[in-house]
Every structure is written in C-alpha cells, then in structure tokens.
Design a protein around this motif. Sequence first.
Motif, PDB file in Angstrom:
ATOM      1  N   LEU A   1     102.153 155.784  63.757  1.00  0.00           N
ATOM      2  CA  LEU A   1     101.549 155.275  62.529  1.00  0.00           C
ATOM      3  C   LEU A   1     101.499 156.350  61.456  1.00  0.00           C
ATOM      4  N   SER A   2     101.427 157.624  61.842  1.00  0.00           N
ATOM      5  CA  SER A   2     101.335 158.693  60.856  1.00  0.00           C
ATOM      6  C   SER A   2     102.658 158.939  60.145  1.00  0.00           C
ATOM      7  N   GLN A   3     103.746 158.338  60.614  1.00  0.00           N
ATOM      8  CA  GLN A   3     105.017 158.471  59.921  1.00  0.00           C
ATOM      9  C   GLN A   3     105.000 157.604  58.679  1.00  0.00           C
ATOM     10  N   VAL A   4     105.736 158.042  57.676  1.00  0.00           N
ATOM     11  CA  VAL A   4     105.832 157.256  56.456  1.00  0.00           C
ATOM     12  C   VAL A   4     106.719 156.050  56.740  1.00  0.00           C
ATOM     13  N   LEU A   5     106.207 154.864  56.479  1.00  0.00           N
ATOM     14  CA  LEU A   5     106.978 153.639  56.655  1.00  0.00           C
ATOM     15  C   LEU A   5     107.657 153.328  55.329  1.00  0.00           C
ATOM     16  N   SER A   6     108.967 153.231  55.324  1.00  0.00           N
ATOM     17  CA  SER A   6     109.674 152.941  54.085  1.00  0.00           C
ATOM     18  C   SER A   6     109.985 151.459  54.001  1.00  0.00           C
ATOM     19  N   GLY A   7     110.068 150.957  52.803  1.00  0.00           N
ATOM     20  CA  GLY A   7     110.365 149.557  52.588  1.00  0.00           C
ATOM     21  C   GLY A   7     109.116 148.703  52.475  1.00  0.00           C
ATOM     22  N   PHE A   8     109.344 147.405  52.409  1.00  0.00           N
ATOM     23  CA  PHE A   8     108.264 146.450  52.248  1.00  0.00           C
ATOM     24  C   PHE A   8     108.200 145.552  53.469  1.00  0.00           C
ATOM     25  N   PHE A   9     106.986 145.063  53.767  1.00  0.00           N
ATOM     26  CA  PHE A   9     106.737 144.335  54.994  1.00  0.00           C
ATOM     27  C   PHE A   9     105.943 143.070  54.710  1.00  0.00           C
ATOM     28  N   ASN A  10     106.210 142.026  55.498  1.00  0.00           N
ATOM     29  CA  ASN A  10     105.340 140.861  55.508  1.00  0.00           C
ATOM     30  C   ASN A  10     104.283 141.106  56.571  1.00  0.00           C
ATOM     31  N   LEU A  11     103.027 140.894  56.228  1.00  0.00           N
ATOM     32  CA  LEU A  11     101.929 141.007  57.185  1.00  0.00           C
ATOM     33  C   LEU A  11     101.573 139.585  57.605  1.00  0.00           C
ATOM     34  N   VAL A  12     101.922 139.228  58.829  1.00  0.00           N
ATOM     35  CA  VAL A  12     101.829 137.852  59.300  1.00  0.00           C
ATOM     36  C   VAL A  12     100.655 137.703  60.262  1.00  0.00           C
ATOM     37  N   ASN A  13      99.806 136.716  59.987  1.00  0.00           N
ATOM     38  CA  ASN A  13      98.658 136.440  60.831  1.00  0.00           C
ATOM     39  C   ASN A  13      99.139 135.908  62.173  1.00  0.00           C
ATOM     40  N   LYS A  14      98.781 136.582  63.230  1.00  0.00           N
ATOM     41  CA  LYS A  14      99.234 136.206  64.573  1.00  0.00           C
ATOM     42  C   LYS A  14      98.760 134.805  64.974  1.00  0.00           C
ATOM     43  N   ASN A  15      97.540 134.444  64.605  1.00  0.00           N
ATOM     44  CA  ASN A  15      96.988 133.145  65.008  1.00  0.00           C
ATOM     45  C   ASN A  15      97.514 131.984  64.176  1.00  0.00           C
ATOM     46  N   SER A  16      97.637 132.174  62.878  1.00  0.00           N
ATOM     47  CA  SER A  16      98.040 131.075  62.001  1.00  0.00           C
ATOM     48  C   SER A  16      99.521 131.109  61.653  1.00  0.00           C
ATOM     49  N   ASN A  17     100.181 132.227  61.907  1.00  0.00           N
ATOM     50  CA  ASN A  17     101.576 132.448  61.522  1.00  0.00           C
ATOM     51  C   ASN A  17     101.754 132.371  60.008  1.00  0.00           C
ATOM     52  N   LEU A  18     100.682 132.672  59.271  1.00  0.00           N
ATOM     53  CA  LEU A  18     100.725 132.736  57.812  1.00  0.00           C
ATOM     54  C   LEU A  18     100.640 134.204  57.396  1.00  0.00           C
ATOM     55  N   CYS A  19     101.155 134.516  56.222  1.00  0.00           N
ATOM     56  CA  CYS A  19     101.182 135.925  55.834  1.00  0.00           C
ATOM     57  C   CYS A  19     100.267 136.216  54.651  1.00  0.00           C
ATOM     58  N   LEU A  20      99.964 137.495  54.512  1.00  0.00           N
ATOM     59  CA  LEU A  20      99.151 137.992  53.406  1.00  0.00           C
ATOM     60  C   LEU A  20      99.925 137.799  52.116  1.00  0.00           C
ATOM     61  N   ALA A  21      99.301 137.117  51.132  1.00  0.00           N
ATOM     62  CA  ALA A  21      99.966 136.796  49.868  1.00  0.00           C
ATOM     63  C   ALA A  21      98.982 136.965  48.717  1.00  0.00           C
ATOM     64  N   VAL A  22      99.531 137.026  47.510  1.00  0.00           N
ATOM     65  CA  VAL A  22      98.726 137.068  46.292  1.00  0.00           C
ATOM     66  C   VAL A  22      98.651 135.648  45.745  1.00  0.00           C
ATOM     67  N   SER A  23      97.454 135.214  45.395  1.00  0.00           N
ATOM     68  CA  SER A  23      97.226 133.858  44.899  1.00  0.00           C
ATOM     69  C   SER A  23      98.138 133.534  43.713  1.00  0.00           C
ATOM     70  N   ASN A  24      98.837 132.425  43.808  1.00  0.00           N
ATOM     71  CA  ASN A  24      99.744 131.940  42.761  1.00  0.00           C
ATOM     72  C   ASN A  24     100.802 132.958  42.366  1.00  0.00           C
ATOM     73  N   ALA A  25     101.131 133.883  43.280  1.00  0.00           N
ATOM     74  CA  ALA A  25     102.142 134.923  43.042  1.00  0.00           C
ATOM     75  C   ALA A  25     101.827 135.728  41.775  1.00  0.00           C
ATOM     76  N   SER A  26     100.560 135.879  41.472  1.00  0.00           N
ATOM     77  CA  SER A  26     100.120 136.539  40.249  1.00  0.00           C
ATOM     78  C   SER A  26     100.513 138.020  40.220  1.00  0.00           C
ATOM     79  N   THR A  27     100.746 138.513  39.021  1.00  0.00           N
ATOM     80  CA  THR A  27     100.980 139.940  38.809  1.00  0.00           C
ATOM     81  C   THR A  27      99.804 140.583  38.077  1.00  0.00           C
TER      82      THR A  27
END
Length: 156
Positions: free
Chosen positions: A21-47
Amino acid sequence: MRTSYFICCFVIYVAIPNIALSQVLSGFFNLVNKNSNLCLAVSNASTLPGAETYQWNADGTTDKAWQLIYLEGSTYKVKNAKSQLFLGLKSPAQFNGEKIVQRVEYNGDAQELNWIFINAGNGYYKIQNRFSRLYLAVEGSSFERGRPLIQWADLG
C-alpha cells in the motif's frame, strides 16, 4: 488502464492487489462496493466543489474514476478523474453522518482531505478520514443506487 477495487458497506473496505500500500499507485481506479457491486461516484457527474458522492453503476465514465495519491505511511488523497477535486468531508465535522463530497484543496484543511487505509485482513482496507477519525461508509448500509457516502464510526 482502470483497475477495480472492492469496497464493502457499512464501513467501506478496499481490496488492494498484490502490491504494498505504501507504493505509489499510478492511474485511476473504480472503487466498487463489494456488497452492492456499485462504485463510488460524484452526484450527477458534477465538476463543482461540494458535490456529494454516492454509489452508482460502474459505466466507465470519469466521474467514477479515482486516483490514490500517496502522502505518507498508509495515508492517501483520493482525487476524482473528471473534476480533479478531492474526496473530503462536507464540513470539518467529527460526528457520524457527515456527507462526503468532492472539494478543492486548501492549505488549512489538508487532514479533511486525507484518508488512512487501515489493513482489515484478507487484502481489504478500511478507509478512515485523518481529521475526524471516522470511516467512509454508505448511508444506511444500503445496496441501492444513489445512496450517499458518509462518515461513520467503526462498528467492528
């Protein structure tokens, strides 16, 4: 290349692949809820700063892609690919139920945007806010799309 990690509600867990975990992770990741199989998102894809986060279907869009930015030890900032804003507390609160939003990084609130990844065993990590010491969670431990992310005490 986008990699999916699993997060599990009520206190969310992240599965990290066979790297330290202490290594630098490069790139972008989807964080997916194991129970719901839904991922962390921003409401209405807002910026916009202050937009709430929630769980939603993984569909390959950048509002659901997050970069882990290594700080020290097991502490990271979590940055959204689309907005370039950071995952943080809506306000500097230290109580259960405070909403998790995307925020601009200011000099005075660094700890509110910092997340500690705590080894929970079997390759999973709890995500704790450095400022409040509360954990990333899905409101009501829900399996439904659109349920907001909040902070909550570790229930064991």
